[in-house]
Motif scaffolding. Structure first.
Motif, PDB file in Angstrom:
ATOM      1  N   GLN A  26      56.912  90.521  48.782  1.00 37.48           N
ATOM      2  CA  GLN A  26      56.854  89.236  48.075  1.00 37.48           C
ATOM      3  C   GLN A  26      57.771  89.136  46.864  1.00 37.48           C
ATOM      4  O   GLN A  26      57.469  88.439  45.903  1.00 37.48           O
ATOM      5  N   ARG A  27      58.909  89.823  46.913  1.00 35.95           N
ATOM      6  CA  ARG A  27      59.893  89.582  45.851  1.00 35.95           C
ATOM      7  C   ARG A  27      60.784  88.449  46.325  1.00 35.95           C
ATOM      8  O   ARG A  27      61.326  88.508  47.432  1.00 35.95           O
ATOM      9  N   PRO A  28      60.937  87.387  45.519  1.00 36.35           N
ATOM     10  CA  PRO A  28      61.734  86.245  45.986  1.00 36.35           C
ATOM     11  C   PRO A  28      63.206  86.633  46.096  1.00 36.35           C
ATOM     12  O   PRO A  28      63.808  87.093  45.123  1.00 36.35           O
ATOM     13  N   VAL A  87      64.259  96.757  41.135  1.00 37.33           N
ATOM     14  CA  VAL A  87      64.266  95.454  40.497  1.00 37.33           C
ATOM     15  C   VAL A  87      62.993  94.757  40.907  1.00 37.33           C
ATOM     16  O   VAL A  87      62.587  94.835  42.054  1.00 37.33           O
ATOM     17  N   ASP A  88      62.405  94.075  39.975  1.00 42.01           N
ATOM     18  CA  ASP A  88      61.181  93.406  40.337  1.00 42.01           C
ATOM     19  C   ASP A  88      61.246  91.973  39.888  1.00 42.01           C
ATOM     20  O   ASP A  88      61.951  91.631  38.950  1.00 42.01           O
ATOM     21  N   ALA A  89      60.505  91.161  40.571  1.00 38.02           N
ATOM     22  CA  ALA A  89      60.424  89.763  40.173  1.00 38.02           C
ATOM     23  C   ALA A  89      59.080  89.275  40.657  1.00 38.02           C
ATOM     24  O   ALA A  89      58.631  89.666  41.721  1.00 38.02           O
ATOM     25  N   PRO A  90      58.409  88.438  39.871  1.00 40.47           N
ATOM     26  CA  PRO A  90      57.104  87.956  40.305  1.00 40.47           C
ATOM     27  C   PRO A  90      57.235  87.092  41.553  1.00 40.47           C
ATOM     28  O   PRO A  90      58.241  86.415  41.750  1.00 40.47           O
ATOM     29  N   GLY A  91      56.185  87.122  42.390  1.00 41.69           N
ATOM     30  CA  GLY A  91      56.209  86.375  43.641  1.00 41.69           C
ATOM     31  C   GLY A  91      56.259  84.873  43.436  1.00 41.69           C
ATOM     32  O   GLY A  91      56.815  84.152  44.251  1.00 41.69           O
ATOM     33  N   ILE A  92      55.659  84.418  42.362  1.00 42.64           N
ATOM     34  CA  ILE A  92      55.792  82.993  42.073  1.00 42.64           C
ATOM     35  C   ILE A  92      56.267  82.813  40.643  1.00 42.64           C
ATOM     36  O   ILE A  92      56.073  83.681  39.792  1.00 42.64           O
TER      37      ILE A  92
END
Ligand code: ADP
Length: 587
Positions: A97-99, A116-121
């Motif tokens: 669920q990483r955009p 690298v991480d990014a919030p799903g929403i």
């Protein structure tokens, strides 16, 4: 993935002991099964899959090259979860669920770097929240407290999370908020935001499964007409390479009458997924005319992406599907392909040196497949409403051999089987769904729907078509021995009718603007037109008209143009009346 954003619960650190591809072992890690951990100096995301004494085994969702013993492992203390809230429609995620678009901006490349991480929403975006409850109202888990216009098509329902106690509303807000801001408070002390987390490996709670009675209308004649899938049903599309699995799945994603589509590209080649990613945003939704992406969430885990994330993408997808089901929507989930998913399980299992089952797949292959398909169904929801998830899994058996374990285990579970056929594909008969091998166990329970919504004699006309095709199949054996001309005239005529069934009705060109989608009424009328030809032709034969003359009637070949006809009602009216006139003129 949400853990990256709120990693409060960092437990004891562990130390890497060994690295074998996506599988890493660590010592001294205080963890539970399925905890999400960050591995190595780069903090690669992984999940605990085995604990033995002081040794913890982790599957890592990113490439592990360069990671070595002695590096730290950090536990989040949380299971692998998805962040569920507005903004998931029109999104493209990887397997955890990483955009992809956000990561692309961060990294400057489409297909992701490590750590690298990014919030799903999107946590910063503000959404317009309209309350549906008032102060003093009592709410239970699953109840809707308000709505958010998520896209032009989808109204997002903000629900009391299923693991809440519920209670009386003490505060309810209205206006623009981010998903992290509280929009409702309960007297139990619980606070409701517009997003909620859910562990992917655990099905979201729902009430009983109900018997599905409505079809998922696909707009594909062979599927709707002969082998229908129910809303809330399960289907598999097995087929060798090049037989049309991807096209068939994409046709379903584009045209089926689901409210929500979750499309999982699992382990397929990157260019096929790129096609989907580029195509879908351009396409209109046939139900509403709005962009197709407004009701679609894409999950891409292509063959060049790490294998463990491929294992998880199926769970990420089905959990997102369950969340929209809980809002009362009919969700369709496509997974292309479950074989690549099973191969990911096999690879991880072999790294773990587990006892292999059939063809090296883990012994739990059958259990994992059925757990996944089990999450499909038409459900009574915990808030009393109804919602459904239909699951369609592509299967790519090596060499097209349906006796291999993934196909066989899938066959035991699913109730609709669309068997793609290499010979048909080679002859350019598309969709190459083999009408002798395919089946749908939903047929009888869906007939009342077709009969009250499309045509009262739907099942009779379908049965007529099935009988003609069966007879053709038997006659073909004789034809191969003695040739067509040796057959009696009535059987020659049956073969002619069967040919129109195949060429004019079963074949459908996904690449043609009009033919790509066939509404149920058109599917029915096309079939009726061929039956009109059948009935009139046999009348003529009874009246001693030679079969060659019957075959020469010039209205008949126009049957082949029904699929591509835009004004199909008029077109079919005209063929039917010409057929009658011309055939009756022969005697
Ligand atoms: P697979 O995923 O099984 O390897 P694809 O879905 O990529 O196969 O299909 C291979 C090719 O077959 C497509 O590129 C297309 O040319 C053709 N094809 C498949 N299904 C259809 C269809 N319904 N209509 C027209 N062409 C089709």
């Amino acid at each position: 993935m949400s853990q990256a954003t709120d990693t409060e619960a960092v437990d004891e650190d562990g130390v890497i002991e060994s690295v074998s591809g996506p599988v890493v072992t660590a010592t001294d890690l205080d963890a539970r099964m399925n905890d999400v951990v960050y591995v190595g100096d780069e903090g690669l995301m992984g999940e605990v899959i085995e604990i033995e004494g002081n040794l913890t085994t982790i599957q890592v969702y990113e490439e592990t090259s360069g990671v070595g013993p002695g590096e730290p492992v950090e536990n989040t203390g949380e299971p692998l979860s998805v962040d569920l809230g507005p903004g998931m429609m029109d999104s493209i995620y990887d397997g955890v669920q990483r955009p992809l678009d956000v990561l692309e901006d961060k990294m400057g490349t489409a297909f992701l770097d490590r750590g690298v991480d990014a919030p799903g929403i999107d946590l910063e975006k503000e959404w317009e929240f309209t309350p549906e409850v008032e102060e003093g109202d009592a709410v239970e888990p699953g109840d809707v407290v308000g709505t958010v216009p998520e896209t032009v098509t989808i109204e997002h329902k903000v629900m009391v999370p299923p693991d809440y106690e519920g209670g009386e509303i003490t505060t309810i807000k209205s206006g623009e908020f981010t998903v992290e801001e509280t929009v409702a408070e309960l007297d139990s002390g619980e606070e409701i935001q517009m997003h909620q987390e859910w562990p992917v490996r655990q099905a979201r709670p729902a009430g009983d499964k109900e018997t599905p009675t409505e079809p998922l209308v696909t707009g594909q004649r062979v599927q709707d007409g002969l082998f229908p899938l129910a809303k809330g049903g399960t289907a598999a599309i097995p087929g060798p390479f090049g037989s049309g699995k991807t096209v068939t799945q994409q046709q379903l994603a584009k045209w089926s009458d689901a409210d929500i589509v979750v499309y999982i590209g699992c382990g397929e080649r990157g260019n096929e997924m790129t096609e989907v990613i580029e195509d879908f945003p351009e396409l209109p939704d046939p139900q509403t005319g709005n962009p197709l992406m407004a009701r679609t969430c894409l999950i891409a885990n292509t063959s060049n992406m790490p294998v463990a994330a491929r294992e998880s993408c199926i769970y990420t997808g089905i959990t997102i599907a369950e969340y929209y089901r809980d809002m009362g929507y009919d969700v369709a989930l496509m997974a292309d392909s479950t074989s690549r998913w099973a191969e990911a399980m096999r690879e991880i299992s072999s790294r773990l040196e587990e006892m292999p089952g059939e063809e090296g797949y883990p012994a739990y292959l059958a259990a994992s497949l059925s757990e996944f398909y089990e999450r499909a169904g038409k459900f009574e929801l915990i808030n009393g409403g109804e919602g459904s998830i239909s699951v369609v899994g592509a299967v790519s058996p090596p060499g097209g051999d349906f006796s291999e374990p993934v196909t066989q285990n899938t066959l035991r579970i699913v109730k609709t089987f669309w068997a793609l056929d290499a010979d048909l594909a080679e002859r350019r008969h598309f969709p190459s769904i083999n009408w002798n091998e395919s089946y749908s166990l939903y047929k009888d329970q869906l007939d009342p729907w077709w009969e009250s919504n499309v045509a009262g004699d739907w099942s009779d006309v379908r049965q007529w078509a099935v009988d003609v095709l069966d007879e053709e199949d038997e006659l073909q054996e004789i034809v191969q021995l003695v040739g067509k001309d040796a057959l009696p005239e009535d059987q020659q005529l049956t073969l002619e009718v069967a040919r129109y069934l195949r060429e004019a009705w079963l074949q459908q060109n996904a690449l043609h603007d009009v033919d790509t989608y066939c509404e149920p009424e058109k599917t029915y009328r096309m079939l009726q037109a061929i039956k009109t030809f059948n009935d009139e032709a046999f009348e003529a034969l009874e009246a001693s008209v030679p079969v060659e003359e019957i075959q020469d009637v010039d209205a008949t070949p126009r049957l082949n143009r029904m699929g591509t006809a835009e004004e199909w009602n008029e077109f079919i009216d005209e063929i039917e009346s010409d057929l009658k006139e011309q055939l009756r003129a022969l005697y």
